[in-house]
Motif scaffolding. Structure first.
Motif, PDB file in Angstrom:
ATOM      1  N   ARG A 130      57.105  41.458  40.369  1.00  0.00           N
ATOM      2  CA  ARG A 130      58.270  41.327  39.473  1.00  0.00           C
ATOM      3  C   ARG A 130      59.402  42.300  39.844  1.00  0.00           C
ATOM      4  NH1 ARG A 130      55.510  44.017  34.058  1.00  0.00           N
ATOM      5  NH2 ARG A 130      55.260  46.053  35.002  1.00  0.00           N
ATOM      6  N   GLY A 131      59.033  43.416  40.493  1.00  0.00           N
ATOM      7  CA  GLY A 131      60.053  44.388  40.904  1.00  0.00           C
ATOM      8  C   GLY A 131      60.712  43.981  42.214  1.00  0.00           C
ATOM      9  N   LEU A 144      57.162  59.618  44.380  1.00  0.00           N
ATOM     10  CA  LEU A 144      58.435  59.595  43.636  1.00  0.00           C
ATOM     11  C   LEU A 144      58.862  60.968  43.102  1.00  0.00           C
ATOM     12  CD1 LEU A 144      58.043  56.286  41.509  1.00  0.00           C
ATOM     13  CD2 LEU A 144      59.025  56.560  43.795  1.00  0.00           C
ATOM     14  N   ALA A 157      45.547  55.990  42.760  1.00  0.00           N
ATOM     15  CA  ALA A 157      45.884  55.130  43.892  1.00  0.00           C
ATOM     16  C   ALA A 157      44.665  54.808  44.770  1.00  0.00           C
ATOM     17  CB  ALA A 157      46.963  55.807  44.728  1.00  0.00           C
ATOM     18  N   LEU A 202      48.672  39.876  30.336  1.00  0.00           N
ATOM     19  CA  LEU A 202      48.891  38.586  30.995  1.00  0.00           C
ATOM     20  C   LEU A 202      47.650  37.697  30.898  1.00  0.00           C
ATOM     21  CD1 LEU A 202      50.860  37.105  32.962  1.00  0.00           C
ATOM     22  CD2 LEU A 202      49.671  38.261  34.836  1.00  0.00           C
ATOM     23  N   GLU A 247      54.164  67.245  37.711  1.00  0.00           N
ATOM     24  CA  GLU A 247      54.875  67.071  38.987  1.00  0.00           C
ATOM     25  C   GLU A 247      56.376  66.921  38.750  1.00  0.00           C
ATOM     26  OE1 GLU A 247      51.303  64.902  41.580  1.00  0.00           O
ATOM     27  OE2 GLU A 247      52.972  63.701  40.875  1.00  0.00           O
ATOM     28  N   VAL A 262      55.092  36.746  37.093  1.00  0.00           N
ATOM     29  CA  VAL A 262      54.059  35.770  36.708  1.00  0.00           C
ATOM     30  C   VAL A 262      53.979  35.815  35.186  1.00  0.00           C
ATOM     31  CG1 VAL A 262      51.617  35.216  36.826  1.00  0.00           C
ATOM     32  CG2 VAL A 262      52.838  35.921  38.893  1.00  0.00           C
ATOM     33  N   ALA A 308      42.559  52.002  43.368  1.00  0.00           N
ATOM     34  CA  ALA A 308      43.303  50.731  43.414  1.00  0.00           C
ATOM     35  C   ALA A 308      43.270  50.143  44.823  1.00  0.00           C
ATOM     36  CB  ALA A 308      44.743  50.945  42.954  1.00  0.00           C
ATOM     37  N   GLY A 342      42.681  47.771  40.327  1.00  0.00           N
ATOM     38  CA  GLY A 342      43.703  48.799  40.108  1.00  0.00           C
ATOM     39  C   GLY A 342      43.766  49.314  38.679  1.00  0.00           C
TER      40      GLY A 342
HETATM   41  P1  FAD Z   1      50.821  49.333  40.949  1.00  0.00           P
HETATM   42  O1  FAD Z   1      50.774  50.038  42.242  1.00  0.00           O
HETATM   43  O2  FAD Z   1      51.620  49.955  39.845  1.00  0.00           O
HETATM   44  O3  FAD Z   1      51.337  47.866  41.204  1.00  0.00           O
HETATM   45  C1  FAD Z   1      51.410  46.913  40.178  1.00  0.00           C
HETATM   46  C2  FAD Z   1      52.602  46.034  40.433  1.00  0.00           C
HETATM   47  O4  FAD Z   1      52.419  44.841  39.717  1.00  0.00           O
HETATM   48  C3  FAD Z   1      53.899  46.647  39.933  1.00  0.00           C
HETATM   49  O5  FAD Z   1      54.819  46.798  40.995  1.00  0.00           O
HETATM   50  C4  FAD Z   1      54.394  45.660  38.902  1.00  0.00           C
HETATM   51  O6  FAD Z   1      55.794  45.483  38.931  1.00  0.00           O
HETATM   52  C5  FAD Z   1      53.682  44.380  39.293  1.00  0.00           C
HETATM   53  N1  FAD Z   1      53.477  43.441  38.175  1.00  0.00           N
HETATM   54  C6  FAD Z   1      52.941  43.733  36.956  1.00  0.00           C
HETATM   55  N2  FAD Z   1      52.878  42.613  36.202  1.00  0.00           N
HETATM   56  C7  FAD Z   1      53.386  41.625  36.941  1.00  0.00           C
HETATM   57  C8  FAD Z   1      53.595  40.229  36.714  1.00  0.00           C
HETATM   58  N3  FAD Z   1      53.255  39.673  35.555  1.00  0.00           N
HETATM   59  N4  FAD Z   1      54.159  39.490  37.693  1.00  0.00           N
HETATM   60  C9  FAD Z   1      54.496  40.051  38.886  1.00  0.00           C
HETATM   61  N5  FAD Z   1      54.325  41.361  39.156  1.00  0.00           N
HETATM   62  C10 FAD Z   1      53.770  42.132  38.205  1.00  0.00           C
HETATM   63  N6  FAD Z   1      47.720  58.224  41.988  1.00  0.00           N
HETATM   64  C11 FAD Z   1      47.020  59.086  42.759  1.00  0.00           C
HETATM   65  O7  FAD Z   1      45.848  58.819  43.057  1.00  0.00           O
HETATM   66  N7  FAD Z   1      47.588  60.242  43.224  1.00  0.00           N
HETATM   67  C12 FAD Z   1      48.878  60.571  42.946  1.00  0.00           C
HETATM   68  O8  FAD Z   1      49.376  61.614  43.393  1.00  0.00           O
HETATM   69  C13 FAD Z   1      49.625  59.695  42.138  1.00  0.00           C
HETATM   70  N8  FAD Z   1      50.903  59.987  41.810  1.00  0.00           N
HETATM   71  C14 FAD Z   1      51.632  59.100  41.071  1.00  0.00           C
HETATM   72  C15 FAD Z   1      52.947  59.407  40.761  1.00  0.00           C
HETATM   73  C16 FAD Z   1      53.704  58.513  40.027  1.00  0.00           C
HETATM   74  C17 FAD Z   1      55.123  58.875  39.681  1.00  0.00           C
HETATM   75  C18 FAD Z   1      53.144  57.280  39.612  1.00  0.00           C
HETATM   76  C19 FAD Z   1      53.977  56.289  38.840  1.00  0.00           C
HETATM   77  C20 FAD Z   1      51.828  56.968  39.884  1.00  0.00           C
HETATM   78  C21 FAD Z   1      51.061  57.870  40.612  1.00  0.00           C
HETATM   79  N9  FAD Z   1      49.718  57.614  40.916  1.00  0.00           N
HETATM   80  C22 FAD Z   1      48.999  58.500  41.677  1.00  0.00           C
HETATM   81  C23 FAD Z   1      49.046  56.406  40.385  1.00  0.00           C
HETATM   82  C24 FAD Z   1      49.015  55.287  41.398  1.00  0.00           C
HETATM   83  O9  FAD Z   1      50.283  55.073  41.902  1.00  0.00           O
HETATM   84  C25 FAD Z   1      48.476  54.043  40.726  1.00  0.00           C
HETATM   85  O10 FAD Z   1      47.182  54.328  40.262  1.00  0.00           O
HETATM   86  C26 FAD Z   1      48.436  52.845  41.652  1.00  0.00           C
HETATM   87  O11 FAD Z   1      49.707  52.536  42.119  1.00  0.00           O
HETATM   88  C27 FAD Z   1      47.844  51.638  40.917  1.00  0.00           C
HETATM   89  O12 FAD Z   1      47.874  50.531  41.751  1.00  0.00           O
HETATM   90  P2  FAD Z   1      47.985  49.065  41.122  1.00  0.00           P
HETATM   91  O13 FAD Z   1      48.048  48.111  42.250  1.00  0.00           O
HETATM   92  O14 FAD Z   1      46.967  48.902  40.074  1.00  0.00           O
HETATM   93  O15 FAD Z   1      49.376  49.099  40.358  1.00  0.00           O
END
Ligand code: FAD
Length: 571
Positions: free
Chosen positions: A34-35, A45, A300, A250, A163, A81, A303, A281
């Motif tokens: 979606r982004g 970040l 991360a 969802l 952070e 979605v 995930a 994730g």
């Molecule tokens: P995400 O990487 O967030 O991806 C999910 C994506 O799905 C998003 O881009 C969203 O827009 C998209 N989405 C959601 N719903 C829909 C839909 N209905 N239709 C289409 N797209 C959709 N973790 C660590 O282990 N170490 C760290 O140092 C760390 N630092 C972090 C710092 C920050 C500022 C942030 C925000 C997070 C940090 N994390 C860290 C956490 C880590 O980034 C997340 O745990 C990880 O990204 C999760 O992965 P994911 O695929 O579940 O979700």
């Protein structure tokens, strides 16, 4: 299988897409995000806010074009979605640029929609100067507000809040960090946060714990954060970092089991409760192998690994995700802190029996320049099974956390830690590494060679024996203790009571253990203070560094830092 559809194009989603392509060249793979960005470094970040990561572009690890070139994956950014239709094997999608709605067919579907920052339901939280840090546009919005001399409040002392506070302060923003609890970083035990809180305060962050923001309002000068204590903080902007919630909504009503908190329920193959749909994730709940509880752990590493596993299984494999130990690390100015497995508070909450120890070893051989003292807390059960570990220090913390995480994940015991053959040369470690050393102390506890006492449980009627050298007491002593340096102990035994428990301490616990052995073998009831004066100082200082302005106003002087005290001796 002909067509794999993935929802979410960052950590879990992008990993799943890449793994699927590596396994099957013929597969059609489509990702909806979606982004406007995919596979970007969300963990990086906060560091662009201060300029530590100077280039914004370096956070954008992939573009849809590059991803397609490399993996032949169709990536649709700005595509939301909107619903899942498992009966028809389709998802409904909205193009956020054109408004067009369409259905996309899948044979297998992987959901990686992540989590969202929680906004506390308080007045004014929708003010344009109240931000979150979750995505690239969020980062841009905060970055645009940063100017030296401006002021900000960060709400929430979890790892992202800490952070953000550090990086805003480094960018010259006058930063206040508000945390509702008594200490920051709730995944760590309270005493382990002391050096980190001190580092924040020394780094210029006004740390205010045991307080909450109850509202934001505008006055003539700008944004004001109202605290539950009645205080008012005029600031230029705010960043909320008050936790996250899984994006499982969802899936509601589709037959996929979703918890009350919105997490998707999956099995060890990352399959949801609906055929052909996998989830990974931040959006899923997983097993915590230490407590056996189902938990959401937004990190991360899990995930990414789950994304690979889901892809493998969607393509007919049989890979298993064993659970998440919550292994993590955070930088707080010059310090690093983190851990793996359960904290002591989690063990207590779950009624799990445990033993514990504190050590304060040097990161590498003390005669080689540049080493620093760290604190390790190890938690284990009465049979020696490792339950959790936390570490904080300037150097070598990541290595020790990761070694114990590998041990924990492979069911090693504290005796196994003694035997681990770890890399050693003076610039990197010690012949007996900090992890071996934790294993030695744990083994001594389990075999009864040492009885440990902890700073918060000092028996009130015990005889307190300080076996440090006289000069070391300049950094402080435990009130009521008697000083007999270890070298004089055998000659001064007649000064010790035979009818009372003797609690011995030194700087970090090593000479205390030697003294304990001397006394026990002569019939004294003796116990060693775990981690010595360094641990005692940490407990004394818990909460000392909160509310920096109050601390300064009231002239509270904290005892010497535990790192200073353990650096002092050859313990
Ligand atoms: P995400 O990487 O967030 O991806 C999910 C994506 O799905 C998003 O881009 C969203 O827009 C998209 N989405 C959601 N719903 C829909 C839909 N209905 N239709 C289409 N797209 C959709 N973790 C660590 O282990 N170490 C760290 O140092 C760390 N630092 C972090 C710092 C920050 C500022 C942030 C925000 C997070 C940090 N994390 C860290 C956490 C880590 O980034 C997340 O745990 C990880 O990204 C999760 O992965 P994911 O695929 O579940 O979700």
């Amino acid at each position: 299988m002909k067509k794999l559809v993935i929802v979410g194009g960052v950590a879990g989603g992008a990993s799943a897409a890449a793994r699927a392509r590596r396994l099957d060249e013929s597969l059609e793979i489509t990702v909806f995000e979606r982004g406007r960005y995919i596979s970007y470094a969300n963990c990086g970040l906060p560091y662009h806010l201060s300029g530590t990561i100077p280039s914004r572009d370096s956070l954008l690890l992939m573009t849809p074009e590059l991803f397609n070139q490399r993996f032949r994956v169709k990536i649709h950014t700005a595509h939301l979605v909107t619903s899942l239709n498992p009966d028809r094997h389709t998802v409904s999608v909205r193009n956020l640029d054109t408004g067009e709605e369409f259905q996309e067919h899948y044979d297998k579907l992987i959901l990686s929609p992540g989590s969202s920052p929680i906004l506390p339901p308080i007045p004014g939280v929708d003010d344009p100067d109240v931000c979150v840090l979750w995505t690239i546009p969020d980062m841009d919005a905060i970055k645009g507000r940063i100017k030296s001399g401006r002021s900000a409040v960060v709400v929430g002392g979890g790892f992202i809040g800490v952070e953000v506070a550090e990086n805003l302060a480094e960018a010259g923003v006058k930063t206040t960090l508000i945390e509702m609890k008594n200490t920051i970083l709730p995944h760590l035990d309270d005493e382990m946060t002391v050096p980190l809180e001190k580092a924040l305060v020394k780094g210029g962050v006004n740390l205010r714990t045991s307080r909450a923001v109850k509202a934001f309002r505008r006055d003539t000068k700008g944004l004001v954060a109202e605290l539950d204590t009645g205080e008012e903080l005029p600031v230029d902007f705010a960043v909320i970092s008050a936790g996250v919630k899984p994006n499982g909504e969802l899936a509601r009503g589709t037959g996929i089991e979703v918890t009350r908190g919105g997490a998707l329920v999956v099995n060890r193959r990352m399959e949801t409760t609906v055929k052909d749909i996998y989830a990974v994730g931040d959006a899923v709940q997983v097993t915590d192998p230490v407590t056996g509880n189902m938990v959401s752990v937004p990190l991360a590493g899990p995930a990414n690994r789950q994304g690979r596993i889901a892809a493998e299984n969607a393509l007919g494999g049989n890979s298993v995700y064993k659970g998440t130990y919550g292994t993590s690390i955070v930088k707080v100015f010059h310090l690093a802190a983190g851990g793996t497995g359960a904290s002591e508070k989690t063990l207590l909450e779950n009624g799990i029996e445990y033993r514990k120890l504190y050590i304060h070893p040097a990161s590498h051989a003390s005669y080689y320049p540049g080493g620093a003292c760290m604190t390790i807390k190890l938690l284990f059960d009465p049979c020696g099974k490792i339950l959790g570990m936390q570490a904080v220090g300037e150097d070598g913390v990541d290595k020790r956390i990761d070694v114990v995480a590998a041990a924990l994940g492979n069911d090693l015991t504290v005796e196994d830690l003694q035997e681990l053959e770890l890399s050693y040369a003076p610039p990197f470690g010690s012949a007996k590494d900090a992890v071996n050393y934790a294993g030695f102390v744990a083994g001594n506890i389990l075999s009864g060679l040492t009885s440990q006492v902890y700073p918060d449980e000092l028996p009130s009627d015990a005889f307190l024996l300080d076996v440090r050298e006289k000069e070391e007491t300049a950094s402080g002593s435990i009130p009521g203790s008697t000083l007999i340096p270890l070298g004089e102990l055998r000659d001064r035994l007649d000064e010790l009571p035979k009818d009372r428990e003797i609690v011995i301490y030194c700087a970090v616990g090593i000479r205390g253990y030697a003294a304990e052995r001397i006394l026990k073998q002569r019939g004294y009831q003796a116990a060693n203070l775990s981690g010595g004066f360094a641990s005692w100082s940490m407990f004394q200082q818990t909460g000392q560094y909160r509310n920096a302005e109050d601390t300064l106003r009231e002239g509270v002087s904290a005892p010497a830092s535990h790192f200073e005290s353990c650096r002092y001796t050859g313990d």
